[in-house]
Design a protein around this motif. Sequence first.
Motif: not given
Length: 508
Positions: A367-376
Amino acid sequence: MELSNNPRSRGHEEAPPALLPDLSQVKNSSFSAAQQQGYCATIFLRRKDKLEKTQQKCIAIFALLCCFAVLLVLIFSSVDIWGDSEDGITEENCRTDCRIVLMETIPEDLQQHLNARPNLPLFVGFHTLLDQAKHSIQIVSPVWNLRPSEKEPIQSTGRQGHLLFQRLLNLKSRGVKLKIVSNLTNSAEQKILATHNAEIHLVNMTAFTRGGLHSSFWIVDRTHFYVGSADMDWRSFSKRKELGLMVYNCSCLALDLHRVFSFYWQLHDRDYIPSIWSRRVTALYGRHQALQLELNNTPAVAYVSTSPDLFCAKERTRDVDAINHVMQSAKTFIFISVMDYLPLVSRRLRGASVTRYWSPLDEMIREAVVLRGIKVRLLISFWKNTHPLTFNFVTSLKSLCMQPYNCSLEVRFFSHKPQKDDIQHGLNHNKYMLTENALYIGDHNWVGDEFSNNGGVGLVVQMKNDEGKIMEQVKAAFERDWTSPYSKNLLGNKDRYNKYKHFHQVET
C-alpha cells in the motif's frame, strides 16, 4: 269422610319444636366454619408465599455474595499490586523530559569495512544502566548465556558478557533488587543468579500460544530503560550486529513498560491467561493516546506496543498496529532492517502442519509503495536459516515497481561470511523501521509466526518535527549498512542467490 289438606292429617305427626334444628343457626355455623377454613387457608398460602420469597431472596443474596467473592479472587489472584508504589513514582509525578541514546554492537571484523563512525557500544549502555541502579532492575530476555563456553576464550570474544554477568551477581551487595522474566528453560546462569537473591519468573509460552517469549528489555528504578534486539547472550556484545535504544530519566514511559513486565511476572506457573486483569497492567499510553514528552530537548510522542494479541492488555497497542502507525507517518521513505522476512503462519491441526499466507505487513508495504508513492528499502539478513520462500516473497514485492509503473522498492540482503563454529557470527540481528520522523524498534523478525505466537515488545517514537537527532542517527546507521560491502542485491539473479545459499550451507 273428608280428606283434609293439612299435613297433620296425613299420618305425619309434627315434631316438637324443641327437637327440630334451627335452620338459620345451621346455615350460620356452616358458613362460619367454611369462612374459618378459608381464612386459615389464606393465612397458610400467604405464609407459604412469603417463605418462598424469603428463600428466593436468600438464594439471590447468597449467589451475589458468591459472585462477588469469585470476582475479588479473580482480580487479586490474577495480577497483584507488587512494586506499584515502592518508589513513589506515579502517573501524576513521573518525568517526561527524557534523554535517548542509540546503541549498537558491531563485531570488530565488520567495523573496518563499514564507512561510518559507529555508535556507542551496547555493553557500555548496559553498564551505564547498572551504574544508575539504586533500587531495582527488571530484565526480560529470552536467552541467558552471558558466559561463553569453555571453547571460547573469555579474553577475546566473551569478556563483555562475562563482565556483565559478574556485575549482576554483585547487585545483592549494593541492595539492588534483581527481577528476571524469561522463557521456561533450564538455565545454569539463572540458577546462579537465584542464589544471589535474584527473583526469577519463567513464562511457559508453549502453554499459551505454542510460541516463545522474545521480549528483550531492561527497566532500572522505573526511570531508565532499554529496548532493542540484544538478548542476554555474550554474542550480542561481540559477534552479532545489534541495535537498541537506552532511554534515561523517562519515568512516565518506564512506568508503562513496567506494566508489561508486571503482566509477564504474573504468568509464572500459569498455563492460562486470566479473563480479568487488574487495571495496573492496563496501558497508560497507546497509538491513539501517546505520551507527550521531550527527547533530547525535542518535542516527541512515544508509546509501548506488545504481541501476540493474547498478551495485549486493555488499551495496549498491538505491534502490528504500531508498525502500521509508523508506516502511515511516512511522507517520502520507509527503511526496514530485519533478520528475517516471511509473511507466513504455520499451525498444527490434527497432527498436520498447515501453512497460510499472513498478510498484514506485506500489504502495508504494498500500500505504501503503490498507492502512496513511498520509497521503501528492505534490508534482510542472509544466513543459513533464511527460509527459501523469502526470495519468492521479496521478488513479488519488487515486481510491483516494474516498468512502466513509477515507484521505488529495493531489497538487499546483509551477508557476512560466518565462522564454521558459529552461524551467528556477523549476523545482522537488527529489528527496526524508520521514516522521516518516526521509529519503531522491536523484538520480532517480520515473520507471521513471530507476531502470532511469540511474546514481544516494541517502542514507537515519533518526533513532532523532522529535527530529531535520534532519527538522523538511526537513518545514518541504516544507510551505512545499506551501502556496505555486506549488502547484496540477490533479486533478479537466481543463480547468484543459489550460489550464496550453497556457500552458507557449506560453511556452516
